[in-house]
Motif scaffolding. Structure first.
Motif, PDB file in Angstrom:
ATOM      1  N   VAL A   1       0.838  -1.203   0.000  1.00 39.80           N
ATOM      2  CA  VAL A   1       0.000   0.000   0.000  1.00 39.80           C
ATOM      3  C   VAL A   1       0.872   1.252   0.000  1.00 39.80           C
ATOM      4  O   VAL A   1       0.571   2.239  -0.671  1.00 39.80           O
ATOM      5  N   ILE A   2       1.960   1.223   0.762  1.00 40.48           N
ATOM      6  CA  ILE A   2       2.949   2.296   0.820  1.00 40.48           C
ATOM      7  C   ILE A   2       4.329   1.657   0.813  1.00 40.48           C
ATOM      8  O   ILE A   2       4.456   0.429   0.912  1.00 40.48           O
ATOM      9  N   THR A   3       5.367   2.476   0.731  1.00 41.13           N
ATOM     10  CA  THR A   3       6.728   2.013   0.997  1.00 41.13           C
ATOM     11  C   THR A   3       7.327   2.917   2.061  1.00 41.13           C
ATOM     12  O   THR A   3       6.962   4.097   2.180  1.00 41.13           O
ATOM     13  N   LEU A   4       8.230   2.344   2.859  1.00 44.57           N
ATOM     14  CA  LEU A   4       8.882   3.082   3.927  1.00 44.57           C
ATOM     15  C   LEU A   4      10.342   3.332   3.580  1.00 44.57           C
ATOM     16  O   LEU A   4      10.949   2.588   2.808  1.00 44.57           O
ATOM     17  N   LYS A   5      10.902   4.367   4.168  1.00 50.57           N
ATOM     18  CA  LYS A   5      12.313   4.679   3.959  1.00 50.57           C
ATOM     19  C   LYS A   5      13.171   3.518   4.435  1.00 50.57           C
ATOM     20  O   LYS A   5      12.813   2.813   5.392  1.00 50.57           O
ATOM     21  N   SER A   6      14.305   3.310   3.801  1.00 51.29           N
ATOM     22  CA  SER A   6      15.231   2.270   4.216  1.00 51.29           C
ATOM     23  C   SER A   6      15.660   2.508   5.661  1.00 51.29           C
ATOM     24  O   SER A   6      16.012   3.622   6.037  1.00 51.29           O
ATOM     25  N   GLY A   7      15.583   1.465   6.480  1.00 49.46           N
ATOM     26  CA  GLY A   7      15.993   1.584   7.869  1.00 49.46           C
ATOM     27  C   GLY A   7      14.886   1.978   8.816  1.00 49.46           C
ATOM     28  O   GLY A   7      15.084   1.993  10.038  1.00 49.46           O
ATOM     29  N   ALA A   8      13.703   2.304   8.290  1.00 47.76           N
ATOM     30  CA  ALA A   8      12.571   2.627   9.166  1.00 47.76           C
ATOM     31  C   ALA A   8      12.218   1.385   9.979  1.00 47.76           C
ATOM     32  O   ALA A   8      11.935   0.327   9.423  1.00 47.76           O
ATOM     33  N   GLY A   9      12.241   1.515  11.295  1.00 49.63           N
ATOM     34  CA  GLY A   9      12.036   0.361  12.160  1.00 49.63           C
ATOM     35  C   GLY A   9      10.682   0.354  12.831  1.00 49.63           C
ATOM     36  O   GLY A   9       9.704   0.891  12.296  1.00 49.63           O
ATOM     37  N   THR A  10      10.634  -0.210  14.033  1.00 47.27           N
ATOM     38  CA  THR A  10       9.361  -0.375  14.742  1.00 47.27           C
ATOM     39  C   THR A  10       8.770   0.948  15.193  1.00 47.27           C
ATOM     40  O   THR A  10       7.584   1.010  15.521  1.00 47.27           O
ATOM     41  N   THR A  11       9.577   2.008  15.227  1.00 45.96           N
ATOM     42  CA  THR A  11       9.051   3.309  15.647  1.00 45.96           C
ATOM     43  C   THR A  11       8.845   4.247  14.449  1.00 45.96           C
ATOM     44  O   THR A  11       8.836   5.463  14.595  1.00 45.96           O
ATOM     45  N   ALA A  12       8.662   3.682  13.257  1.00 45.11           N
ATOM     46  CA  ALA A  12       8.416   4.501  12.068  1.00 45.11           C
ATOM     47  C   ALA A  12       7.154   5.342  12.244  1.00 45.11           C
ATOM     48  O   ALA A  12       6.189   4.939  12.908  1.00 45.11           O
ATOM     49  N   THR A  13       7.167   6.545  11.658  1.00 45.35           N
ATOM     50  CA  THR A  13       6.001   7.423  11.648  1.00 45.35           C
ATOM     51  C   THR A  13       5.649   7.748  10.198  1.00 45.35           C
ATOM     52  O   THR A  13       6.345   7.334   9.264  1.00 45.35           O
ATOM     53  N   VAL A  14       4.600   8.540  10.020  1.00 43.37           N
ATOM     54  CA  VAL A  14       4.201   8.917   8.663  1.00 43.37           C
ATOM     55  C   VAL A  14       5.305   9.698   7.949  1.00 43.37           C
ATOM     56  O   VAL A  14       5.339   9.738   6.715  1.00 43.37           O
ATOM     57  N   GLN A  15       6.231  10.285   8.713  1.00 46.34           N
ATOM     58  CA  GLN A  15       7.354  11.000   8.112  1.00 46.34           C
ATOM     59  C   GLN A  15       8.329  10.042   7.427  1.00 46.34           C
ATOM     60  O   GLN A  15       9.172  10.468   6.631  1.00 46.34           O
ATOM     61  N   ASP A  16       8.224   8.756   7.739  1.00 45.77           N
ATOM     62  CA  ASP A  16       9.113   7.753   7.145  1.00 45.77           C
ATOM     63  C   ASP A  16       8.529   7.111   5.904  1.00 45.77           C
ATOM     64  O   ASP A  16       9.115   6.171   5.351  1.00 45.77           O
TER      65      ASP A  16
END
Length: 277
Positions: free
Chosen positions: A161-176
């Motif tokens: 549905v989305i992709t996250l920045k490389s290295g975004a972990g368990t505390t990722a936010t919408v900024q990631d």
């Protein structure tokens, strides 16, 4: 709503403290720990945690020589503050990533005794039957606490549905969020508020316990659902550091991981709650 929940947490914690004091001649958790015959006060979320504890209390505890006093609250703060200040002996509502984040931010020293079950996090919608049906610009609700928001975003990322920045972990936010092809808009809300807000949103990622408590059936109603294999978010029995070896805590941990409880979970929740082992 956030202020209401915090106010409720204060009242609940105060009520727990009074309740424990009423059950103890000295009113302290330490005096209870010294006497294995004192009831073990466990604070839990209503569904499925308190249901599982009630099953243990009614069917297994007496035979094991354990007295249980189950206190139910609906927020994610009171259970840890109550254990930390001694107004409860243990809690059962959270996973380790949430606990680690809470300890770090609040300066508490609460530890896991053992894993019990997994509540798969799910994406729910009253407007779409599949994630692919979400419209461009749809508004998606996600939990606003650090670990569950990251978990929600990972669920969306794992399903394309989305992709996250490389290295975004368990505390990722919408900024990631690195890729958002449908230009989804994200609304960060208290986890407990998400089921009530589902009708005002296009979809929402909801924690398993709150989904169940609101009448949703994760295994049937979720349009996306976490997989159990390799999942780090199993819910735990937790106590203040130093209380892990309390005989009452150890008895409860053994009962929660027993074959009887595993069967109860399987029979009661039909795949919407999964025994941890």
């Amino acid at each position: 709503m956030r202020n209401v929940l915090k106010f409720t947490s204060v009242l609940a914690t105060a009520g727990l403290a009074l309740s424990v004091a009423a059950c103890s001649s000295s009113g302290s958790a330490d005096s209870a720990a010294a006497d294995p015959n004192k009831p073990l006060v466990v604070i839990a979320s209503p569904t499925p945690h308190a249901q599982i504890l009630d099953y243990v209390k009614k069917n297994l505890a007496d035979k094991a020589g354990l007295k249980l006093d189950v206190k139910v609250v609906t927020d994610y703060v009171t259970p840890n503050t109550a254990v930390q200040d001694g107004s409860a002996d243990a809690n059962y509502f959270q996973h380790v990533p949430y606990l680690d984040d809470f300890n770090k931010k609040q300066g508490t020293d609460i530890v896991s005794v053992g894993t019990v079950h997994l509540e798969p996090l799910g994406l729910y919608s009253k407007k779409a039957k599949a994630a692919a049906d979400l419209k461009d610009g749809a508004e998606i609700g996600v939990p606003n606490d650090a670990t569950n928001e990251g978990r929600a975003l990972k669920l969306l990322a794992d399903n394309g549905v989305i992709t996250l920045k490389s290295g975004a972990g368990t505390t990722a936010t919408v900024q990631d969020i690195a890729g958002n092809p449908k230009h989804l808009k994200f609304k960060e809300l208290e986890a407990a508020q998400l089921p009530r807000s589902l009708g005002d949103l296009d979809a929402a990622v909801i924690n398993g316990n709150y989904a169940l408590d609101s009448g949703l059936k994760p295994a049937k109603d979720a349009i996306l659902l976490e997989k159990a294999a390799g999942n780090p978010y199993a819910n735990i029995l937790a106590v203040k550091k130093g209380r892990e070896n309390d005989p009452r805590v150890q008895k409860l941990n053994q009962l929660l991981r027993s074959a009887e409880v595993k069967k109860f979970i399987d029979d009661t929740f039909n795949g919407s709650v999964i025994p941890a082992s």
